[in-house]
Design an enzyme around this catalytic site. Sequence first.
Site, PDB file in Angstrom:
ATOM      1  N   GLY A  83      -0.378 -19.933 -18.189  1.00  0.00           N
ATOM      2  CA  GLY A  83      -0.741 -20.420 -19.520  1.00  0.00           C
ATOM      3  C   GLY A  83      -1.465 -19.340 -20.306  1.00  0.00           C
ATOM      4  O   GLY A  83      -1.765 -18.265 -19.777  1.00  0.00           O
ATOM      5  N   ASP A  84      -1.691 -19.630 -21.589  1.00  0.00           N
ATOM      6  CA  ASP A  84      -2.402 -18.698 -22.482  1.00  0.00           C
ATOM      7  C   ASP A  84      -1.677 -17.363 -22.612  1.00  0.00           C
ATOM      8  O   ASP A  84      -2.322 -16.323 -22.792  1.00  0.00           O
ATOM      9  CB  ASP A  84      -3.845 -18.458 -21.992  1.00  0.00           C
ATOM     10  CG  ASP A  84      -4.577 -19.747 -21.728  1.00  0.00           C
ATOM     11  OD1 ASP A  84      -4.475 -20.646 -22.573  1.00  0.00           O
ATOM     12  OD2 ASP A  84      -5.242 -19.858 -20.681  1.00  0.00           O
TER      13      ASP A  84
ATOM     14  N   LYS B 264       1.835 -18.010 -26.445  1.00  0.00           N
ATOM     15  CA  LYS B 264       3.017 -18.766 -26.878  1.00  0.00           C
ATOM     16  C   LYS B 264       2.939 -19.121 -28.355  1.00  0.00           C
ATOM     17  O   LYS B 264       3.958 -19.181 -29.021  1.00  0.00           O
ATOM     18  CB  LYS B 264       3.130 -20.072 -26.075  1.00  0.00           C
ATOM     19  CG  LYS B 264       3.536 -19.867 -24.636  1.00  0.00           C
ATOM     20  CD  LYS B 264       3.799 -21.182 -23.935  1.00  0.00           C
ATOM     21  CE  LYS B 264       2.548 -21.963 -23.591  1.00  0.00           C
ATOM     22  NZ  LYS B 264       1.667 -21.345 -22.591  1.00  0.00           N
TER      23      LYS B 264
ATOM     24  N   GLY C 295      -3.585 -25.711 -26.167  1.00  0.00           N
ATOM     25  CA  GLY C 295      -4.290 -25.410 -27.408  1.00  0.00           C
ATOM     26  C   GLY C 295      -3.745 -24.147 -28.000  1.00  0.00           C
ATOM     27  O   GLY C 295      -3.591 -23.172 -27.283  1.00  0.00           O
ATOM     28  N   HIS C 296      -3.386 -24.188 -29.249  1.00  0.00           N
ATOM     29  CA  HIS C 296      -3.091 -22.914 -29.876  1.00  0.00           C
ATOM     30  C   HIS C 296      -3.421 -22.897 -31.348  1.00  0.00           C
ATOM     31  O   HIS C 296      -3.557 -23.915 -31.998  1.00  0.00           O
ATOM     32  CB  HIS C 296      -1.676 -22.420 -29.570  1.00  0.00           C
ATOM     33  CG  HIS C 296      -0.617 -23.383 -29.886  1.00  0.00           C
ATOM     34  ND1 HIS C 296       0.128 -24.003 -28.930  1.00  0.00           N
ATOM     35  CD2 HIS C 296      -0.194 -23.815 -31.057  1.00  0.00           C
ATOM     36  CE1 HIS C 296       0.969 -24.795 -29.516  1.00  0.00           C
ATOM     37  NE2 HIS C 296       0.799 -24.711 -30.793  1.00  0.00           N
TER      38      HIS C 296
ATOM     39  N   ARG D 123       3.293 -46.309 -11.511  1.00  0.00           N
ATOM     40  CA  ARG D 123       3.953 -47.434 -12.193  1.00  0.00           C
ATOM     41  C   ARG D 123       2.990 -48.500 -12.705  1.00  0.00           C
ATOM     42  O   ARG D 123       3.285 -49.696 -12.687  1.00  0.00           O
ATOM     43  CB  ARG D 123       5.021 -48.059 -11.270  1.00  0.00           C
ATOM     44  CG  ARG D 123       6.149 -47.096 -11.013  1.00  0.00           C
ATOM     45  CD  ARG D 123       6.975 -47.472  -9.854  1.00  0.00           C
ATOM     46  NE  ARG D 123       6.216 -47.357  -8.618  1.00  0.00           N
ATOM     47  CZ  ARG D 123       6.756 -47.433  -7.417  1.00  0.00           C
ATOM     48  NH1 ARG D 123       8.034 -47.647  -7.284  1.00  0.00           N
ATOM     49  NH2 ARG D 123       6.007 -47.301  -6.340  1.00  0.00           N
TER      50      ARG D 123
ATOM     51  N   GLN E 140       1.070 -24.858 -21.179  1.00  0.00           N
ATOM     52  CA  GLN E 140       0.624 -24.264 -19.901  1.00  0.00           C
ATOM     53  C   GLN E 140       1.632 -23.197 -19.445  1.00  0.00           C
ATOM     54  O   GLN E 140       2.273 -22.588 -20.278  1.00  0.00           O
ATOM     55  CB  GLN E 140       0.389 -25.326 -18.823  1.00  0.00           C
ATOM     56  CG  GLN E 140      -0.792 -26.258 -19.113  1.00  0.00           C
ATOM     57  CD  GLN E 140      -0.435 -27.449 -19.970  1.00  0.00           C
ATOM     58  OE1 GLN E 140       0.560 -28.107 -19.746  1.00  0.00           O
ATOM     59  NE2 GLN E 140      -1.240 -27.744 -20.962  1.00  0.00           N
TER      60      GLN E 140
ATOM     61  N   LEU F 258       0.608  -6.261 -25.389  1.00  0.00           N
ATOM     62  CA  LEU F 258       0.752  -4.928 -24.810  1.00  0.00           C
ATOM     63  C   LEU F 258      -0.368  -4.012 -25.306  1.00  0.00           C
ATOM     64  O   LEU F 258      -0.866  -3.150 -24.569  1.00  0.00           O
ATOM     65  CB  LEU F 258       2.120  -4.351 -25.209  1.00  0.00           C
ATOM     66  CG  LEU F 258       2.455  -2.974 -24.649  1.00  0.00           C
ATOM     67  CD1 LEU F 258       2.603  -3.036 -23.132  1.00  0.00           C
ATOM     68  CD2 LEU F 258       3.735  -2.411 -25.270  1.00  0.00           C
ATOM     69  N   ASP F 259      -0.790  -4.231 -26.558  1.00  0.00           N
ATOM     70  CA  ASP F 259      -1.817  -3.374 -27.176  1.00  0.00           C
ATOM     71  C   ASP F 259      -3.154  -3.406 -26.422  1.00  0.00           C
ATOM     72  O   ASP F 259      -3.937  -2.469 -26.519  1.00  0.00           O
ATOM     73  CB  ASP F 259      -2.028  -3.764 -28.648  1.00  0.00           C
ATOM     74  CG  ASP F 259      -2.352  -5.244 -28.817  1.00  0.00           C
ATOM     75  OD1 ASP F 259      -1.562  -6.073 -28.322  1.00  0.00           O
ATOM     76  OD2 ASP F 259      -3.402  -5.560 -29.413  1.00  0.00           O
TER      77      ASP F 259
HETATM   78  P1  IMP Z   1      -5.483 -30.104 -16.482  1.00  0.00           P
HETATM   79  O1  IMP Z   1      -4.149 -29.812 -17.086  1.00  0.00           O
HETATM   80  O2  IMP Z   1      -6.549 -30.387 -17.506  1.00  0.00           O
HETATM   81  O3  IMP Z   1      -5.409 -31.160 -15.413  1.00  0.00           O
HETATM   82  O4  IMP Z   1      -5.973 -28.767 -15.727  1.00  0.00           O
HETATM   83  C1  IMP Z   1      -5.339 -28.292 -14.562  1.00  0.00           C
HETATM   84  C2  IMP Z   1      -5.298 -26.788 -14.538  1.00  0.00           C
HETATM   85  O5  IMP Z   1      -4.462 -26.321 -15.584  1.00  0.00           O
HETATM   86  C3  IMP Z   1      -6.646 -26.094 -14.766  1.00  0.00           C
HETATM   87  O6  IMP Z   1      -6.685 -24.902 -14.019  1.00  0.00           O
HETATM   88  C4  IMP Z   1      -6.629 -25.775 -16.240  1.00  0.00           C
HETATM   89  O7  IMP Z   1      -7.476 -24.686 -16.551  1.00  0.00           O
HETATM   90  C5  IMP Z   1      -5.171 -25.417 -16.421  1.00  0.00           C
HETATM   91  N1  IMP Z   1      -4.696 -25.611 -17.793  1.00  0.00           N
HETATM   92  C6  IMP Z   1      -4.409 -26.772 -18.412  1.00  0.00           C
HETATM   93  N2  IMP Z   1      -3.979 -26.557 -19.669  1.00  0.00           N
HETATM   94  C7  IMP Z   1      -3.984 -25.227 -19.846  1.00  0.00           C
HETATM   95  C8  IMP Z   1      -3.602 -24.380 -20.944  1.00  0.00           C
HETATM   96  O8  IMP Z   1      -3.157 -24.821 -22.007  1.00  0.00           O
HETATM   97  N3  IMP Z   1      -3.757 -23.048 -20.729  1.00  0.00           N
HETATM   98  C9  IMP Z   1      -4.171 -22.543 -19.552  1.00  0.00           C
HETATM   99  N4  IMP Z   1      -4.532 -23.278 -18.510  1.00  0.00           N
HETATM  100  C10 IMP Z   1      -4.433 -24.622 -18.656  1.00  0.00           C
END
Ligand code: IMP
Length: 430
Positions: free
Chosen positions: A12-13, A16, A40-41, A144, A224, A332-333
């Site tokens: 993630g991060d 994107k 989050g973005h 369920r 993610q 890359l920068d």
């Molecule tokens: P959860 O999705 O809140 O259950 O978190 C589970 C794992 O996913 C944790 O390690 C979070 O830090 C990671 N995680 C959840 N959403 C993101 C994201 O948007 N970016 C990066 N890591 C994420």
Amino acid sequence: MANVVVVGAQWGDEGKGKIVDWLSEQADVVVRFQGGHNAGHTLVIGGKVYKLSLLPSGVVRPNKLSVIGNGVVLDPYALAGEVERLAEQGVSITRENLRVAENATLILSIHRELDALRESGSAGTKIGTTKRGIGPAYEDKAGRRAIRLMDLADLGSLPEKVDRLLTHHNALRRGFGLEEFSPKAIYEELASVAPKVLPYMDAVWRLLDDERRAGKRILFEGAQGALLDVDHGTYPFVTSSNTVAGQAATGSGLGPGAVGYVLGIAKAYTTRVGEGPFPTELFDETGELIGQKGKEFGVVTGRKRRCGWFDATLVRQTVRTSGIDGIALTKLDILDGFKTIKIGVGYRLDGETLDYFPASQGAQARVEPIYEEMEGWSGSTAGARSWADLPAQAIKYVRRVEELIGAPVAVLSTSPERDDTILMKNPFEG
Ligand code: IMP
């Protein structure tokens, strides 16, 4: 014209937001298919900053249809809040531009509380989650007993569903020595938010299939990254959804053939938030420097991200588990100015050499990275818009990454600015 799915190829991060924004401009429909408001973005459009966590990126652009698919876990209050915040910024969200799957699972306050409780340490199951209730909501879906969006349209039968849900949750609460939840309070929590979210409800599978047949371009926006996938990621340090590209179909109600080109996003180095294995993590000043230069703090939780070298073995694996056709390599920068740069090319485990990341939690924690070292570059890649603008060593780095991961770099991003991009291939052109 192909449809396109964008997925994170690391934890993630990966950046994107910028790529999805650029692609959403060319799309007619933008679909979220997993996760929830844990994503989050930040989008910067025409000088205005928009922060999104649940809504698809297309929502800030006129004449785009945004869709939240059935694979998403939906906190109705988070949705209503995001819609209100965007309205204050002049973005109007109506049924015209947003539809939410009627069969999407809801996140309730009980899920947030359970998530926080498990993360508090006393329950001994810390994952480092975003505490948004994501995991507990997916558990109820698989169990369920979840409340789904469509249930808000039938308030008469809601008490029965709430009772079924609380039979499970109150047993847990008793086990933790906590006060039980009141069915009435949960009912009211749901009934009061219903009018704010029901206007967007739709049979999304049908809508998307109609759009597809009408030749509309669909962008599937993953959240993610593939290493947080509940099956293919670093289990149990993962999120609770499938984050690989195959989920775009299941999580929106289309067949796998509708998904099209798979664009994986990878940073030129690696970061991770939360707990879990990270073989190329740096604990020294190089790691600190990458974090500072890359502004590696989470958008949702503000947490500092762990930083390390690019791990080609991991990305090669996600290229395979997501069927990635091309990579967008970002940031890359941030590597500008390093004398030497390392790339993880394999692992050592108990005297053996591995060319893949083993599945077991114990082995994942014990592997040691094998590095290949490359000379860095002294010139700047920041803001480069063509190959000719890049230092020769930087090109060598990108080419080596492509070779090691087994996928071409289709897009190279050299700053957060949307035009600071080198395009080798437009994913919508297949
Ligand atoms: P959860 O999705 O809140 O259950 O978190 C589970 C794992 O996913 C944790 O390690 C979070 O830090 C990671 N995680 C959840 N959403 C993101 C994201 O948007 N970016 C990066 N890591 C994420």
